[in-house]
Design an enzyme around this catalytic site. Sequence first.
Site, PDB file in Angstrom:
ATOM      1  N   SER A  52     -29.800  21.095 -23.919  1.00 55.91           N
ATOM      2  CA  SER A  52     -29.307  20.998 -22.663  1.00 55.91           C
ATOM      3  C   SER A  52     -27.953  21.662 -22.503  1.00 55.91           C
ATOM      4  O   SER A  52     -27.314  22.362 -23.631  1.00 55.91           O
ATOM      5  CB  SER A  52     -28.850  19.401 -22.578  1.00 55.91           C
ATOM      6  OG  SER A  52     -29.905  18.761 -22.491  1.00 55.91           O
TER       7      SER A  52
HETATM    8  N1  SAM Z   1     -30.455  16.463 -27.104  1.00 58.14           N
HETATM    9  C1  SAM Z   1     -31.258  17.681 -27.081  1.00 58.14           C
HETATM   10  C2  SAM Z   1     -30.798  18.793 -27.831  1.00 58.14           C
HETATM   11  O1  SAM Z   1     -29.654  18.784 -28.159  1.00 58.14           O
HETATM   12  O2  SAM Z   1     -31.372  19.838 -28.047  1.00 58.14           O
HETATM   13  C3  SAM Z   1     -31.968  18.090 -25.890  1.00 58.14           C
HETATM   14  C4  SAM Z   1     -33.163  17.269 -25.255  1.00 58.14           C
HETATM   15  S1  SAM Z   1     -34.374  18.021 -24.294  1.00 58.14           S
HETATM   16  C5  SAM Z   1     -33.293  18.116 -22.811  1.00 58.14           C
HETATM   17  C6  SAM Z   1     -35.211  16.403 -24.038  1.00 58.14           C
HETATM   18  C7  SAM Z   1     -35.970  16.063 -25.332  1.00 58.14           C
HETATM   19  O3  SAM Z   1     -36.644  14.670 -24.937  1.00 58.14           O
HETATM   20  C8  SAM Z   1     -37.290  16.770 -25.448  1.00 58.14           C
HETATM   21  O4  SAM Z   1     -37.249  17.329 -26.803  1.00 58.14           O
HETATM   22  C9  SAM Z   1     -38.286  15.840 -25.211  1.00 58.14           C
HETATM   23  O5  SAM Z   1     -39.570  16.066 -26.115  1.00 58.14           O
HETATM   24  C10 SAM Z   1     -37.905  14.604 -25.414  1.00 58.14           C
HETATM   25  N2  SAM Z   1     -38.386  13.263 -24.949  1.00 58.14           N
HETATM   26  C11 SAM Z   1     -38.991  13.272 -23.844  1.00 58.14           C
HETATM   27  N3  SAM Z   1     -39.626  11.852 -23.583  1.00 58.14           N
HETATM   28  C12 SAM Z   1     -39.272  11.430 -24.882  1.00 58.14           C
HETATM   29  C13 SAM Z   1     -39.550  10.110 -25.562  1.00 58.14           C
HETATM   30  N4  SAM Z   1     -40.235   9.036 -24.807  1.00 58.14           N
HETATM   31  N5  SAM Z   1     -39.017   9.919 -26.629  1.00 58.14           N
HETATM   32  C14 SAM Z   1     -38.523  10.796 -27.559  1.00 58.14           C
HETATM   33  N6  SAM Z   1     -38.095  11.839 -26.955  1.00 58.14           N
HETATM   34  C15 SAM Z   1     -38.693  12.312 -25.940  1.00 58.14           C
END
Ligand code: SAM
Length: 203
Positions: A52
């Site tokens: 993000s």
């Molecule tokens: N916080 C992260 C960083 O600092 O790099 C960025 C997160 S990215 C915007 C969103 C993440 O949420 C992705 O890696 C995606 O695979 C994960 N995601 C989506 N649905 C999910 C779920 N049900 N459980 C765990 N992770 C999930």
Amino acid sequence: MVANQLRRRGIHDERVLGAFAVVPREAFVGSDQQDKAYADYPLPIPHGQTISQPFVVALTAAALQVKPTDRVLEVGTGSGYAAAILATLAARVDTIERFEDLANAAAVALASYGNVAVHHGDGTLGWPERAPYDAIAVAAAAPEAPPSLLQQLAIGGRLVVPIGNADRQMLTRIERTSETDYKRYIVCPVVFVPLVGREGWPE
Ligand code: SAM
């Protein structure tokens, strides 16, 4: 980054600004993206996911009002960068990622943070073994606040989650004020990748 992207845009929480000053973002960014490590936009990671934008991570951290004694859950580990920011602010962080290879890579990047545990799984269900949490950050867009996460909040705990459709969401702060009551307000409009899971969007 701290002065131009965060403070100038209204992030005034000194603990949050301090965390951004000490966590090296380049340690969580791919080797082909190093020149963009401090860019003012999201960066790509595998599986079509993103790290993000720093400002959005800061908004989330500030809205969570994390205290040094807090137990924090993050849903959507991605690169591990936001988990490192939260670990700098809190006593302990559990972070969950649905893609196993991302979880493994983040665990390596976070190895020097002794207060972070990275889990592979469906974060819409939370991580009940370590609940309740004082703060929960959801880093992916949900159709509604997942009931399991609301249930795993301590009384007085805060959940920050982007709620909306695939194109646009409202970053929403929800505070648990009693066993049965929750108070919510909108922080601002945002765009996140989808939260895919049992209490999120279908695959
Ligand atoms: N916080 C992260 C960083 O600092 O790099 C960025 C997160 S990215 C915007 C969103 C993440 O949420 C992705 O890696 C995606 O695979 C994960 N995601 C989506 N649905 C999910 C779920 N049900 N459980 C765990 N992770 C999930």
